[in-house]
Design a protein around this motif. Sequence first.
Motif, PDB file in Angstrom:
ATOM      1  N   UNK A   1      51.193  16.430 -48.187  1.00 47.72           N
ATOM      2  CA  UNK A   1      49.724  16.142 -48.926  1.00 47.72           C
ATOM      3  C   UNK A   1      49.637  14.868 -49.402  1.00 47.72           C
ATOM      4  N   UNK A   2      50.942  14.016 -49.637  1.00 42.58           N
ATOM      5  CA  UNK A   2      50.614  12.644 -49.893  1.00 42.58           C
ATOM      6  C   UNK A   2      50.235  11.956 -48.638  1.00 42.58           C
ATOM      7  N   UNK A   3      50.697  12.539 -47.445  1.00 43.79           N
ATOM      8  CA  UNK A   3      50.320  11.659 -46.294  1.00 43.79           C
ATOM      9  C   UNK A   3      48.663  12.013 -46.150  1.00 43.79           C
ATOM     10  N   UNK A   4      48.394  13.036 -46.405  1.00 48.56           N
ATOM     11  CA  UNK A   4      46.826  13.385 -46.445  1.00 48.56           C
ATOM     12  C   UNK A   4      46.079  12.744 -47.303  1.00 48.56           C
ATOM     13  N   UNK A   5      46.397  12.548 -48.673  1.00 51.14           N
ATOM     14  CA  UNK A   5      45.585  11.745 -49.246  1.00 51.14           C
ATOM     15  C   UNK A   5      45.942  10.361 -48.969  1.00 51.14           C
ATOM     16  N   UNK A   6      46.825   9.873 -48.437  1.00 50.25           N
ATOM     17  CA  UNK A   6      47.024   8.197 -48.255  1.00 50.25           C
ATOM     18  C   UNK A   6      46.059   8.065 -47.076  1.00 50.25           C
ATOM     19  N   UNK A   7      46.039   8.674 -45.922  1.00 48.57           N
ATOM     20  CA  UNK A   7      45.667   8.653 -44.941  1.00 48.57           C
ATOM     21  C   UNK A   7      44.161   9.203 -44.219  1.00 48.57           C
ATOM     22  N   UNK A   8      43.940  10.237 -44.930  1.00 41.99           N
ATOM     23  CA  UNK A   8      42.890  11.183 -44.942  1.00 41.99           C
ATOM     24  C   UNK A   8      43.005  12.280 -43.672  1.00 41.99           C
ATOM     25  N   UNK A   9      44.031  12.212 -43.162  1.00 39.44           N
ATOM     26  CA  UNK A   9      44.453  13.390 -42.073  1.00 39.44           C
ATOM     27  C   UNK A   9      45.919  13.903 -42.280  1.00 39.44           C
ATOM     28  N   UNK A  10      46.041  15.136 -41.763  1.00 35.79           N
ATOM     29  CA  UNK A  10      47.229  15.830 -41.647  1.00 35.79           C
ATOM     30  C   UNK A  10      47.993  15.059 -40.512  1.00 35.79           C
ATOM     31  N   UNK A  11      49.314  15.131 -40.511  1.00 36.89           N
ATOM     32  CA  UNK A  11      50.060  14.491 -39.318  1.00 36.89           C
ATOM     33  C   UNK A  11      49.495  15.034 -38.254  1.00 36.89           C
TER      34      UNK A  11
ATOM     35  N   UNK B   1      46.114   2.984 -56.586  1.00 38.45           N
ATOM     36  CA  UNK B   1      44.694   3.083 -56.300  1.00 38.45           C
ATOM     37  C   UNK B   1      43.681   2.771 -57.619  1.00 38.45           C
ATOM     38  N   UNK B   2      44.295   2.948 -58.850  1.00 39.27           N
ATOM     39  CA  UNK B   2      43.867   2.504 -60.084  1.00 39.27           C
ATOM     40  C   UNK B   2      43.592   3.905 -60.970  1.00 39.27           C
ATOM     41  N   UNK B   3      44.238   4.781 -60.708  1.00 42.17           N
ATOM     42  CA  UNK B   3      44.255   5.894 -61.620  1.00 42.17           C
ATOM     43  C   UNK B   3      44.830   5.750 -62.992  1.00 42.17           C
ATOM     44  N   UNK B   4      44.281   6.444 -63.946  1.00 44.64           N
ATOM     45  CA  UNK B   4      44.781   6.334 -65.325  1.00 44.64           C
ATOM     46  C   UNK B   4      46.073   6.752 -65.405  1.00 44.64           C
TER      47      UNK B   4
ATOM     48  N   UNK C   1      36.526   5.882 -59.894  1.00 48.20           N
ATOM     49  CA  UNK C   1      35.770   5.715 -61.423  1.00 48.20           C
ATOM     50  C   UNK C   1      36.629   4.938 -62.301  1.00 48.20           C
ATOM     51  N   UNK C   2      37.923   5.291 -62.392  1.00 50.32           N
ATOM     52  CA  UNK C   2      38.884   4.735 -63.329  1.00 50.32           C
ATOM     53  C   UNK C   2      39.100   3.202 -62.803  1.00 50.32           C
ATOM     54  N   UNK C   3      39.296   3.243 -61.535  1.00 52.80           N
ATOM     55  CA  UNK C   3      39.536   1.709 -60.901  1.00 52.80           C
ATOM     56  C   UNK C   3      38.486   0.594 -61.056  1.00 52.80           C
ATOM     57  N   UNK C   4      37.508   1.357 -60.998  1.00 51.05           N
ATOM     58  CA  UNK C   4      36.215   0.451 -61.374  1.00 51.05           C
ATOM     59  C   UNK C   4      36.042  -0.047 -62.956  1.00 51.05           C
ATOM     60  N   UNK C   5      36.455   0.675 -63.936  1.00 52.86           N
ATOM     61  CA  UNK C   5      36.537   0.264 -65.124  1.00 52.86           C
ATOM     62  C   UNK C   5      37.540  -0.680 -65.233  1.00 52.86           C
TER      63      UNK C   5
ATOM     64  N   UNK D   1      42.613   8.105 -50.164  1.00 55.63           N
ATOM     65  CA  UNK D   1      42.705   7.318 -51.299  1.00 55.63           C
ATOM     66  C   UNK D   1      43.143   5.941 -51.077  1.00 55.63           C
ATOM     67  N   UNK D   2      42.687   4.880 -51.394  1.00 50.87           N
ATOM     68  CA  UNK D   2      42.682   3.434 -51.193  1.00 50.87           C
ATOM     69  C   UNK D   2      43.479   2.830 -52.156  1.00 50.87           C
ATOM     70  N   UNK D   3      44.509   2.289 -51.833  1.00 48.93           N
ATOM     71  CA  UNK D   3      45.205   1.312 -52.626  1.00 48.93           C
ATOM     72  C   UNK D   3      44.487  -0.115 -52.717  1.00 48.93           C
ATOM     73  N   UNK D   4      44.411  -0.698 -53.802  1.00 44.27           N
ATOM     74  CA  UNK D   4      43.621  -2.062 -53.950  1.00 44.27           C
ATOM     75  C   UNK D   4      44.320  -2.777 -55.081  1.00 44.27           C
ATOM     76  N   UNK D   5      44.695  -4.020 -55.050  1.00 48.09           N
ATOM     77  CA  UNK D   5      44.826  -4.864 -56.130  1.00 48.09           C
ATOM     78  C   UNK D   5      43.696  -5.572 -57.065  1.00 48.09           C
ATOM     79  N   UNK D   6      44.017  -5.639 -58.145  1.00 51.16           N
ATOM     80  CA  UNK D   6      43.033  -6.167 -59.097  1.00 51.16           C
ATOM     81  C   UNK D   6      42.389  -7.499 -58.725  1.00 51.16           C
TER      82      UNK D   6
END
Length: 464
Positions: free
Chosen positions: A158-168, A198-201, A394-398, A445-450
């Motif tokens: 599930x972590x791979x799905x969330x990160x890449x958008x696809x199953x293996x 990715x900016x989650x609280x 939304x959290x990341x944008x704030x 889910x995209x990781x991004x630095x501030x």
Amino acid sequence: MSKPLFDEFEGVSSKAWKQKIQFDLKGADYNDTLIWNTSEGIDVKPFYHSDEFETWPEISASKATAWKICQAIEVQNENDANIAARDAIECGAESILFIVHSENISVTDLLSNIDLITIDVHLKCNFLSEEFTSKINKATLSEAEAPNNITTIHTDIIGNLAKTGNWYSNLKEDHSKFECIVKQTNELSIDLSLYQNAGATIIQQLAYGLAHANEYLNHLDNVIASEAKQSLKVTFNVSVGSNYFFEIAKLRALRQLWATLASEYDLNTDCKIIATPSKRNKTIYDYNVNMLRTTTECMSAVLGGANTICNLPYDALYHKPNEFGERISRNQLLVLKNESYFDKVNNPADGAYYIESLTEQLAEKALDVFKDIESNGGFLSQLKEGTIQRKIKESAAKEQADFDAEKLVLLGTNKHPNPADKMKNELEINPFLNIEKRKTLIEPIIEKRLSEKLETKRLKEEQN
């Protein structure tokens, strides 16, 4: 001296303390002046008192005296990775995290001459393979070693799905292979670091991590034997940010939440936590400040009860893995352990009213979000609908808006930058979000630095 020394003094209640503070404020509003309103929806008070607790908090199950110094190693070639691991162990590493990219790697060569009884070895594979898991088991487990072997295989579809958008492969095949691997290893891994980077609280990180784990437990409930459930080894991979006391409380709350969830499935309520400093607040300009950031983040991890801490080299954003950066990152942990005595007291945060209060509030709020996710179809369903992604954005944008407005400060980047600091000739790897156009099943889910936008601007100015 049998008479207690302080019986003649009356105890001071929290109410009395507040009245004294309000008097000293000389008309200034108590809430406006001294209450800190956080992005977590938690109002931080100027003081905490024992009379605010209906019952005494329980003693934590974690042991800060036993945390391990970990070295992460990317495996491109098994012999090179093995040499790097043995060098790291020689220089003080107590745990190794191998990040494996190919099934063609020889596990025997990779683990050659590494004492699997005393060295905590983790293998994180960027692919899903029952055969490779079997190779790891054969290479690491003998009848004599099995009870003491501390090798961990990380599998998180599930972590791979969330990160890449696809199953293996696809949902059905991934879950089928996942079942077989869990049966072989009796291990489960959940990666929360993606959500933090990715900016989650903090509350979102805890709730999404719990819901993420619950998807696995729902699926495996009738798959794992009752005896295996009691010994199931669950590992959470967590990124630690710079909000010092909140991050301590986050790890403590994670253990409490896991114990609550696991008890519902009659599972082992203990879990392991591998902590790594966040990438979200790291910068390429004034990069030495990254060492200060990672040091306090590792301190939070120790005090929060992480089992293993894998530090992030100060130059990891823009340099390829190198001996100097890795040595400095490892030495930061060695200093914390051997010179700062961060391994001398078990559960050092226990009984600190502020941390206990934060832990309780974070756990309660995360549990509410978790229940909301479950009542709306569960984590996978909300990932497919894009709800999780939207809320993280939304959290990341704030947070990004706070950084842009200099309410959230990264020294040397959006506050007191050094105009003489030049980086364009130092970049060995791309430190920025790299958008790759491809077809995905869900939005990743995209990781991004501030600091990415500001750094991009400065690099362009260097070239002009």
